[in-house]
Design a protein around this motif. Structure first.
Motif, PDB file in Angstrom:
ATOM      1  N   ARG A  71      83.671  47.993 104.206  1.00 59.88           N
ATOM      2  CA  ARG A  71      83.219  49.385 104.104  1.00 59.88           C
ATOM      3  C   ARG A  71      83.510  49.947 102.709  1.00 59.88           C
ATOM      4  O   ARG A  71      82.714  50.706 102.165  1.00 59.88           O
ATOM      5  CB  ARG A  71      83.897  50.255 105.166  1.00 59.88           C
ATOM      6  N   ARG A  81      80.446  58.504 101.840  1.00 61.24           N
ATOM      7  CA  ARG A  81      81.047  58.025 103.085  1.00 61.24           C
ATOM      8  C   ARG A  81      80.121  58.218 104.286  1.00 61.24           C
ATOM      9  O   ARG A  81      80.052  57.387 105.183  1.00 61.24           O
ATOM     10  CB  ARG A  81      82.373  58.745 103.318  1.00 61.24           C
ATOM     11  N   ARG A  82      79.378  59.305 104.288  1.00 61.08           N
ATOM     12  CA  ARG A  82      78.447  59.573 105.385  1.00 61.08           C
ATOM     13  C   ARG A  82      77.377  58.481 105.469  1.00 61.08           C
ATOM     14  O   ARG A  82      77.043  57.996 106.559  1.00 61.08           O
ATOM     15  CB  ARG A  82      77.791  60.939 105.169  1.00 61.08           C
ATOM     16  N   ASN A  85      78.901  55.194 106.796  1.00 56.10           N
ATOM     17  CA  ASN A  85      79.029  55.228 108.254  1.00 56.10           C
ATOM     18  C   ASN A  85      77.671  55.046 108.931  1.00 56.10           C
ATOM     19  O   ASN A  85      77.559  54.344 109.934  1.00 56.10           O
ATOM     20  CB  ASN A  85      79.674  56.536 108.704  1.00 56.10           C
ATOM     21  N   ASP A  89      77.375  51.854 111.220  1.00 56.83           N
ATOM     22  CA  ASP A  89      77.444  52.191 112.643  1.00 56.83           C
ATOM     23  C   ASP A  89      76.086  52.374 113.316  1.00 56.83           C
ATOM     24  O   ASP A  89      75.960  52.147 114.518  1.00 56.83           O
ATOM     25  CB  ASP A  89      78.276  53.462 112.839  1.00 56.83           C
TER      26      ASP A  89
END
Length: 127
Positions: A71, A81-82, A85, A89
């Protein structure tokens, strides 16, 4: 001599090229498809596919340390970071069984202003 230095240069110096690839990759993660010049599409395809492979490995990782490390590598490439993710994910689970070829390039014709060849690059979605 520039023997064996085959990278997509897209008419930019190093830091500008990296910034362009980073921005195009961010747009692919955010919108799943973008329209850009064919040269940039081919360059970002190579760059993004490596990120996607890291995201899939992060999703499959058995050890938490390995997932965090992957990551962080993706974060280094995307800078948000968004988006990291979202890539790991939401997008990566759709491609867990796929061995590559996460994006497809479709030519859409010349640009109106200067006639540059434009292409649509999008994620290949399998349901």
């Amino acid at each position: 001599m520039r023997h064996r230095k085959n990278k997509h240069r897209i008419g930019r110096y190093g830091s500008h090229r990296r910034a362009t690839l980073r921005n195009l990759s961010r747009e692919i993660v955010e919108h799943q498809s973008i329209i850009t010049t064919t040269k940039k599409a081919k360059a970002v395809k190579e760059y993004f596919e490596k990120l996607m492979t890291k995201a899939i490995k992060a999703k499959k990782a058995e050890k938490k340390e390995r997932e965090v490390a992957l990551r962080r590598e993706i974060f280094k490439a995307l800078g948000d970071r968004r988006l990291v993710n979202k890539l790991v994910d939401e997008i990566a689970p759709k491609y867990l069984d796929r061995q590559g070829g996460y994006t497809a390039i479709y030519k859409v014709g010349p640009r109106r202003g200067d006639g540059a060849e434009m292409s649509l690059i999008k994620l290949v979605i399998e349901e």
